[in-house]
Design a protein around this motif. Structure first.
Motif, short mmCIF file in Angstrom:
data_model
loop_
_atom_site.label_atom_id
_atom_site.label_comp_id
_atom_site.label_asym_id
_atom_site.label_seq_id
_atom_site.Cartn_x
_atom_site.Cartn_y
_atom_site.Cartn_z
N ASP A 1 60.04 19.08 27.09
CA ASP A 1 59.18 20.19 26.67
C ASP A 1 59.84 21.02 25.57
N ARG A 2 61.17 21.10 25.61
CA ARG A 2 61.91 21.85 24.60
C ARG A 2 62.15 21.01 23.34
N PHE A 3 62.82 19.90 23.53
CA PHE A 3 63.29 19.14 22.38
C PHE A 3 62.17 18.47 21.59
N ALA A 4 61.14 18.00 22.26
CA ALA A 4 60.08 17.28 21.54
C ALA A 4 59.43 18.15 20.48
N GLN A 5 59.41 19.45 20.71
CA GLN A 5 58.77 20.36 19.75
C GLN A 5 59.44 20.31 18.39
N ILE A 6 60.76 20.11 18.37
CA ILE A 6 61.50 20.23 17.10
C ILE A 6 61.84 18.87 16.48
N GLU A 7 61.37 17.79 17.10
CA GLU A 7 61.48 16.44 16.54
C GLU A 7 62.92 16.11 16.09
N PRO A 8 63.82 15.96 17.05
CA PRO A 8 65.23 15.75 16.69
C PRO A 8 65.50 14.36 16.13
N LYS A 9 66.52 14.28 15.29
CA LYS A 9 66.97 13.00 14.74
C LYS A 9 68.06 12.37 15.60
N SER B 1 60.59 31.17 27.82
CA SER B 1 59.27 30.78 28.29
C SER B 1 58.44 31.98 28.69
N GLY B 2 57.19 31.92 28.34
CA GLY B 2 56.22 32.88 28.82
C GLY B 2 55.46 32.29 29.98
N THR B 3 54.26 32.78 30.20
CA THR B 3 53.47 32.31 31.33
C THR B 3 52.48 31.24 30.92
N THR B 4 52.31 30.98 29.64
CA THR B 4 51.38 29.96 29.19
C THR B 4 52.05 29.11 28.11
N GLY B 5 51.65 27.85 28.04
CA GLY B 5 52.10 26.98 26.97
C GLY B 5 53.52 26.50 27.15
N LEU B 6 53.98 25.74 26.14
CA LEU B 6 55.34 25.22 26.15
C LEU B 6 56.34 26.36 25.95
N PRO B 7 57.61 26.13 26.29
CA PRO B 7 58.63 27.15 26.02
C PRO B 7 58.62 27.52 24.53
N LYS B 8 58.79 28.81 24.26
CA LYS B 8 58.87 29.25 22.87
C LYS B 8 60.16 28.71 22.24
N ALA B 9 60.02 28.05 21.11
CA ALA B 9 61.17 27.52 20.39
C ALA B 9 61.56 28.55 19.34
N ILE B 10 62.63 29.31 19.64
CA ILE B 10 63.03 30.48 18.86
C ILE B 10 64.08 30.07 17.83
N VAL B 11 63.80 30.33 16.57
CA VAL B 11 64.69 29.92 15.49
C VAL B 11 65.49 31.12 15.00
N HIS B 12 66.82 31.00 15.05
CA HIS B 12 67.71 32.04 14.55
C HIS B 12 68.42 31.55 13.28
N GLY B 13 68.81 32.51 12.46
CA GLY B 13 69.42 32.17 11.18
C GLY B 13 70.93 32.33 11.16
N HIS B 14 71.57 31.62 10.22
CA HIS B 14 73.03 31.67 10.07
C HIS B 14 73.53 33.10 9.92
N TRP C 1 59.12 27.82 16.27
CA TRP C 1 58.80 26.49 15.77
C TRP C 1 57.35 26.14 16.09
N ASN C 2 56.69 25.45 15.18
CA ASN C 2 55.28 25.04 15.35
C ASN C 2 54.36 26.25 15.55
N ASP C 3 54.64 27.31 14.84
CA ASP C 3 53.81 28.53 14.87
C ASP C 3 53.58 28.95 13.41
N PRO C 4 52.86 28.11 12.65
CA PRO C 4 52.82 28.29 11.19
C PRO C 4 52.24 29.62 10.72
N ASP C 5 51.29 30.16 11.46
CA ASP C 5 50.71 31.43 11.02
C ASP C 5 51.33 32.64 11.72
N GLY C 6 52.33 32.40 12.58
CA GLY C 6 53.02 33.48 13.27
C GLY C 6 52.25 34.14 14.39
N GLU C 7 51.14 33.52 14.81
CA GLU C 7 50.31 34.17 15.83
C GLU C 7 51.03 34.27 17.17
#
Length: 660
Positions: A179-187, A278-291, A486-492
């Protein structure tokens, strides 16, 4: 307020504190003088540009000081240090000597060290090996690893390339990992095929095979050799090292041996890692942090708030699936020795970590309120049983540390240490409210709000309050706030997760009281995330497993904390007609949770109900039920008239209160 402090820093401790040195630097370089921590904090949140630029300069991040720290002062969407380039791994490996970078131990009593120079060599080799596997800037590399040195090496190697890191602990079940890793399509996946916990070996070969099968973007797997002992006992059958696309960790380093340590310069807001909440709905939020945001935040937090530097040995008990692991490894930014522990904190008894504190001569012991209270209940007496003379601070997080926990630490661990309770979140990979080496410690209270974090407590009308409990909010940007989900293109989803009900104000989900003297009291979560022994799990993940069983139609899970304990996890299930909740079905439910989520999330109690209580919009009532079960009157916890099935909440509460 009538409460006496349990501890106050000596004049000598204040004089040698990093924060005192920073105050002197501000006076000499900026002409700024502050008479108290509160004055410094208010400047740090009012003049964000001045404060964060000072952090850049004080910690010598490198290169010319940018013209402006904050180009756009809004939430979400703040833009920090435009035009600046850096690399988190390069900042973490500024030391090139033999000073210990990592000190690592385990249940067996082993203790090893890796110096900064050697760490740099291993990172260079791992990075070269990953490049040979095709890893490039922007690619995702994920890890299914315990808290061992190889995990640190892999993370720094990934960061040095400009690729993006993400990790889960090997105790996580297959569904939780996918549920976590598939969202970010790892190599690439870096993994173990088993781990040791409580002296028992947990074989994860089948789980690893299934994870690989369900991550179709994987091009290679790097297998860290933690499972060799078990394979020797079990034979070579099913050895993942023999599968196509798999390379042993040792071979990866051999292939990259002799490579020069190189770092890809990246923009300040280039993605560093992905954490999950994780919230109460949907997949775990994939939170992206910067360097850049993470580097500045951790430099500030570890040095100025925790008062750690190159001479310290920084420990926090954590798994690689919790943001505290990322925070702990941030000690490398300051040339500190980071102390790792792999195994159970309670094996063979509750004195294990205290004995490890003596063996490792750690100076900062980071733990959780649950561990402190469990040690207290077990009757351990570290002050009499081990030598903790090196220790100067104890940190507690994960849940509020009650006054009796503070008192026990001072009486039974060490009388002259800073007990720093903290509270923050995965979402920002830091603490909002934290410790301070210049301030006294009051029982049951957190010393202060963190520098640069404009934390306030809002009442139900969105007004800041002092001296009463409200919602913890942050009303100005922080550099370590997520770049995006991740996978939240419009930031909603980002906006819905943090900026409701008050647009432009970060609502975190904690109950907070700011006292008249500026200390903080966290009284728990205002949302329903399940936190069991430091492993956080969203209810949505829980429901996907439980309701995946044929017999279960619907379910409700509630984590009810007992005073001084980890709490009870209560599960209520709606079954198919003519299905009985017998011991066999209870065992199947528990087995599914253990296999697909984690052993720590196995329910303590399972009851059958007719309906799950829901709002008119269909939302399950986890939080209202929890509040009722912790003593809040029903009419205050929920508007019964706004429920789709008002009788259902009465049934759940009655069952939960029934001791049978």
């Amino acid at each position: 307020m009538g409460v006496e402090p349990l501890w106050a820093p000596s004049p000598e401790r204040v004089e040698r504190a990093n924060l005192t040195r920073y105050l002197g630097w501000l006076r000499d370089r900026r002409g700024l003088g502050f008479g108290s921590y509160d004055e410094l904090w208010r400047w740090s949140v009012d003049d964000l540009d001045g404060f964060w630029t000072s952090i850049w300069e004080f910690f010598e991040v490198g290169g010319p000081t940018p013209d402006a720290a904050l180009a756009e002062r809004r939430m979400p969407g703040a833009r920090w240090f435009p035009g600046a380039t850096l690399n988190h791994a390069e900042l973490s490996l500024r030391r090139h000597d033999d000073h210990p970078a990592l000190l690592y131990g385990n249940e067996a009593g082993e203790l090893g060290t890796i110096g900064y120079a050697e760490l740099g060599r291993r990172v260079a080799a791992a990075a070269a090996g990953l490049r040979r596997l095709g890893v490039a800037k922007g690619d995702r590399v994920v890890a299914y690893l315990p808290n061992v040195p190889e995990t640190v090496v892999a993370m720094l190697a990934v960061a040095s390339i400009g690729a993006i890191w993400s990790s889960c602990a090997p105790e996580f079940g297959v569904s939780s990992v996918v549920d976590r890793f598939a969202q970010i399509e790892p190599k690439v996946l870096v993994a173990v095929d088993g781990y040791r916990y409580g002296r028992a070996w947990h074989d994860r070969r089948d789980a690893l095979a299934e994870i690989r099968r369900r991550l179709p973007t994987l091009e290679a797997t790097v297998l860290v050799g933690a499972g060799e002992e078990a394979r020797g006992a079990q034979g070579a059958e099913g050895d993942p090292r023999e599968e196509p696309g798999t390379v042993a960790w040792e071979r990866l380093l051999e292939d990259g041996a002799g490579a020069e340590l190189a770092f890809e310069p990246v923009p300040f807001d280039h993605p560093l890692w992905v954490l999950y909440s994780s919230g109460t709905t949907g997949l775990p939020k994939a939170i992206v942090h910067g360097h850049g945001g993470i580097a500045l935040e951790l430099l500030k937090s570890v040095s100025l708030q925790l008062d750690l530097g190159p001479a310290d040995r920084f420990f926090s008990f954590t798994t690689t699936g919790w943001m505290m692991w990322n925070f702990l490894v941030g000690g490398l930014l300051l040339g500190t020795t980071v102390v790792l522990y792999d195994g159970s904190p309670g094996h063979p008894d509750m004195g294990a970590l205290w004995r490890f504190a003596e063996r490792s001569a750690m100076t900062y012991f980071g733990t959780s309120a649950a561990f402190v209270l469990a040690s207290m209940k077990a009757g351990v007496d570290p002050a009499r049983e081990v030598d903790l003379s090196a220790l100067h601070s104890i940190g507690s997080t994960g849940s509020p540390l009650p006054p009796e926990g503070f008192a026990w630490l001072y009486e039974h661990v060490a009388p002259d240490v800073l007990v720093g309770s903290t509270s923050g979140g995965t979402d920002v990979c830091t603490s909002f409210v934290t410790s301070c080496p210049l301030l006294p410690v009051y029982p049951g209270e957190i010393q202060c709000r963190a520098l640069g974090a404009k934390v306030e407590s809002f009442d139900e009308h969105g007004r800041p309050v002092v001296g009463q409990v409200g919602e913890l909010v942050v009303t100005e940007p922080l550099p370590s706030m997520p770049l995006f989900l991740w996978n939240d293109p419009d930031g909603e989803r980002y906006r819905d997760s943090y900026f409701t009900p008050w647009p432009g104000v970060w609502r975190h989900g904690d109950w907070l009281e700011i006292t008249e003297r500026g200390t903080c009291i966290i009284s728990g979560r205002s949302d329903s995330t399940l936190n069991r022994g430091g492993v956080r799990m969203g209810t949505a993940e829980f429901y996907r497993v439980v309701e995946g069983l044929d017999e279960v139609v619907d379910s409700l899970v509630v984590d009810v904390s007992d005073p001084g304990g980890e709490g009870r996890l209560l599960l209520f299930v709606v079954l198919r007609p003519e299905t009985e909740l017998d011991d066999g079905l209870r065992d199947r439910i528990r087995a599914a949770v253990r296999a697909d989520l984690s052993p720590r999330h196995v329910p303590d109690r399972i009851d059958a109900i007719a309906e799950v209580p829901r709002t008119l919009s269909g939302k399950k009532l986890e939080v209202p039920v929890k509040r009722v079960l912790t003593g809040v009157p029903l009419e205050q916890a929920v508007s019964v008239g706004a429920l789709a099935n008002p009788d259902a909440i009465h049934e759940v509460v009655a069952l939960a209160r029934d001791p049978a």
